[in-house]
Write an enzyme that holds these catalytic residues in place. Structure first.
Site, PDB file in Angstrom:
ATOM      1  N   LYS A   9      43.216  42.240  67.246  1.00 58.11           N
ATOM      2  CA  LYS A   9      43.413  41.712  65.898  1.00 58.11           C
ATOM      3  C   LYS A   9      44.811  41.990  65.351  1.00 58.11           C
ATOM      4  O   LYS A   9      45.367  43.068  65.521  1.00 58.11           O
ATOM      5  CB  LYS A   9      42.378  42.299  64.933  1.00 58.11           C
TER       6      LYS A   9
ATOM      7  N   TYR B  33      49.905  47.651  11.434  1.00 56.40           N
ATOM      8  CA  TYR B  33      49.662  48.473  12.611  1.00 56.40           C
ATOM      9  C   TYR B  33      48.255  49.049  12.575  1.00 56.40           C
ATOM     10  O   TYR B  33      47.778  49.511  11.525  1.00 56.40           O
ATOM     11  CB  TYR B  33      50.680  49.620  12.689  1.00 56.40           C
TER      12      TYR B  33
ATOM     13  N   HIS C  60      42.881  18.604  49.434  1.00 58.81           N
ATOM     14  CA  HIS C  60      41.486  19.016  49.648  1.00 58.81           C
ATOM     15  C   HIS C  60      41.308  19.731  50.991  1.00 58.81           C
ATOM     16  O   HIS C  60      40.217  19.720  51.569  1.00 58.81           O
ATOM     17  CB  HIS C  60      40.537  17.814  49.595  1.00 58.81           C
TER      18      HIS C  60
ATOM     19  N   SER D  85      42.943  46.076  63.668  1.00 57.54           N
ATOM     20  CA  SER D  85      41.550  46.433  63.437  1.00 57.54           C
ATOM     21  C   SER D  85      41.260  47.786  64.056  1.00 57.54           C
ATOM     22  O   SER D  85      41.750  48.101  65.145  1.00 57.54           O
ATOM     23  CB  SER D  85      40.631  45.372  64.060  1.00 57.54           C
TER      24      SER D  85
ATOM     25  N   GLU E 280      46.891  39.241  52.011  1.00 59.42           N
ATOM     26  CA  GLU E 280      45.579  39.414  51.378  1.00 59.42           C
ATOM     27  C   GLU E 280      45.657  40.368  50.192  1.00 59.42           C
ATOM     28  O   GLU E 280      45.026  40.138  49.146  1.00 59.42           O
ATOM     29  CB  GLU E 280      44.567  39.917  52.410  1.00 59.42           C
TER      30      GLU E 280
ATOM     31  N   GLN F  67      47.712  51.272  20.545  1.00 59.70           N
ATOM     32  CA  GLN F  67      48.067  52.235  21.586  1.00 59.70           C
ATOM     33  C   GLN F  67      47.619  51.743  22.958  1.00 59.70           C
ATOM     34  O   GLN F  67      48.170  52.144  23.987  1.00 59.70           O
ATOM     35  CB  GLN F  67      47.427  53.594  21.278  1.00 59.70           C
TER      36      GLN F  67
END
Length: 481
Positions: free
Chosen positions: A293, A327, A166, A287, A300, A332
């Site tokens: 950053k 078919y 959790h 960034s 991600e 397709q």
């Protein structure tokens, strides 16, 4: 030989019964060469096998067979060196493209190859061959990825991790144990890929449009020549069956989901709040605004690809769910989502392997966090159980101790023995030695547990499994191997 896109007549695979040419917009709408051209190597392999098969039943002479085979080889060479030939073709699909090319080279003889067969069985055969090779290619990527995960587990062996359920601290485990949990999921992906390949390993050739072939061709020989282990049992089922494609997409969706879960763990672990791993420059971005950053973009994006791959599975299931037997042209729509999902999954597993190999851990942070006394609560309950207290009561005692520690702001593992005894007389002077990170890790000494020796054994077992999978994949190289 150039064919106007709207011309009717023998240059079509179906035009003799029509008075009017197809509407130009509809003709372009129903063409599939733009994507089923990917099946060309398989189409040409099927054509070679079919030429030999219909020679045996007297449709082609030996000389005609040799001319046809030579022309097929020329088509293969030209398409490999000149992609513009395919780009400029007015053909409806890959089957039509080959027939036009054969007629251009052989004249009327080029039409004879299509004797006694249907595009329905051709596309089913080509597509199955593609899926078999796709499984081989992707399985090799998964094996390499598992190898990267296992190598990471080996080089971090002995480093603890605050195990969570959790997303809350639960019990201490080894960081290697966490990595091997992901490896187990990827081994299951190999099992699913193998099952998908087995499902695809049935040759529909000889099924005709739906009722079978009107000539006594050797279906078993055709299957063997094309690398299939068996032939389809029912011609009507064979031309409309796409379960093999569903199974492959299911395997891809499962693989993407497992990569996504691994990605989510590393995104969390790389955050400042966790600080467990260091993002590699090669698989990160910065960034455009904030100079400090370093973003986990590789993870991600891998997480994000799961939606696209899963959507391909849903797309095919929705296409199939309302179709009657045999078919239908709806089929397709089976190839584009599968081709795209395969390409995305293959890229994803290769990038994931590279990102895992380049990632390093923050061992100090991992060890510090794993020392959290809350992680030893279960071990404390087990301490009391070993002294005869039923587990439910031991659970209650430790819960009250933890609550008291939270109230007073002290570490419950540092409480004086006298205070611990006020909660249970079963606590003895050895309690401080028993309640350590090392003892908690060592106590889970069962197969599959996080005890160091068990994790070491698990690494060895994973390596043995990888060797078996590698040998299996190497022995079956596929059409393009």
């Amino acid at each position: 030989m150039k064919e106007p896109p709207t011309a009717a007549g023998p240059s079509k695979l179906w035009g003799g019964r029509f008075d009017q040419p197809p509407d130009e917009l509809f003709y372009q709408f129903q063409r599939s060469l733009a994507f089923d051209r990917r099946l060309l190597p398989y189409e040409l392999a099927v054509d070679r096998a079919w030429a030999r098969a219909i020679q045996k039943v007297g449709i082609l002479t030996s000389a005609e067979t040799q001319e046809t085979l030579a022309a097929i080889d020329e088509i293969a060479k030209r398409t490999e060196s000149d992609s513009s030939w395919l780009d400029a073709s007015p053909a409806e699909d890959v089957h039509h493209f080959v027939e036009l090319a054969l007629v251009e080279k052989l004249g009327p003889l080029g039409y004879k190859l299509h004797t006694a067969r249907s595009r329905n069985e051709l596309v089913a055969t080509d597509f199955r061959m593609f899926v078999k090779d796709a499984v081989h290619e992707l399985s090799s990527g998964v094996i390499a990825h598992i190898g990267a995960v296992v190598e990471f587990a080996e080089r971090t062996l002995g480093v603890p991790l605050a195990g969570m359920t959790h997303l809350q601290h639960a019990q201490p485990i080894l960081f290697s144990h966490f990595l091997l949990a992901h490896a187990e999921a990827f081994f299951r992906d190999l099992d699913r890929l193998s099952a998908a390949r087995k499902m695809a390993d049935s040759c529909p050739l000889g099924s005709g449009a739906l009722g079978g072939c009107a000539f006594a061709i050797d279906r078993e020989g055709l299957a063997k020549e094309l690398g299939f282990s068996r032939i389809s049992a029912n011609s009507l089922d064979a031309v409309g069956d796409r379960d093999f494609a569903v199974d492959y997409l299911h395997a891809l969706a499962g693989l993407a989901m497992h990569i996504s879960r691994l990605a989510e763990d590393f995104v969390l672990f790389a955050s400042q709040e966790f600080g467990y791993v260091l993002l590699p420059d090669e698989y990160s971005t910065g960034s455009s605004l904030m100079p400090q950053k370093k973003n986990p973009d590789a993870w991600e994006l891998l997480r994000g690809k799961t939606g696209r791959i899963t959507a391909a599975l849903i797309s095919l299931l929705v296409t199939l769910k309302g179709l009657p037997s045999s078919y239908q042209r709806d089929l397709q729509e089976d190839k584009e989502p599968l081709f795209a999902a395969h390409d995305q999954a293959l890229a994803a597993v290769r990038i994931a392997a590279g990102a895992v190999s380049a990632t390093r851990i923050n061992e100090v942070r991992l060890r510090t966090t794993a020392q959290d006394s809350a992680l030893l609560a279960t071990e404390a309950a087990h301490y009391l159980v070993r002294r005869g207290l039923p587990f439910r009561q031991a659970h209650e005692v430790i819960g009250r101790i933890v609550r008291e520690a939270e109230r007073t702001g002290e570490s419950w593992t540092s409480m004086p023995l006298a205070k611990l005894k006020s909660f249970s007389p079963l606590f003895e002077s050895d309690v401080q030695r028993a309640l350590t990170l090392e003892s908690a890790l060592a106590s889970c000494d069962v197969p599959g547990g996080t005890a160091p020796d068990r994790v070491r054994d698990a690494i060895a077992r994973c390596r043995a499994h990888l060797q078996k999978w590698t040998a299996s994949i190497t022995s079956d190289k596929g059409l393009n191997g």
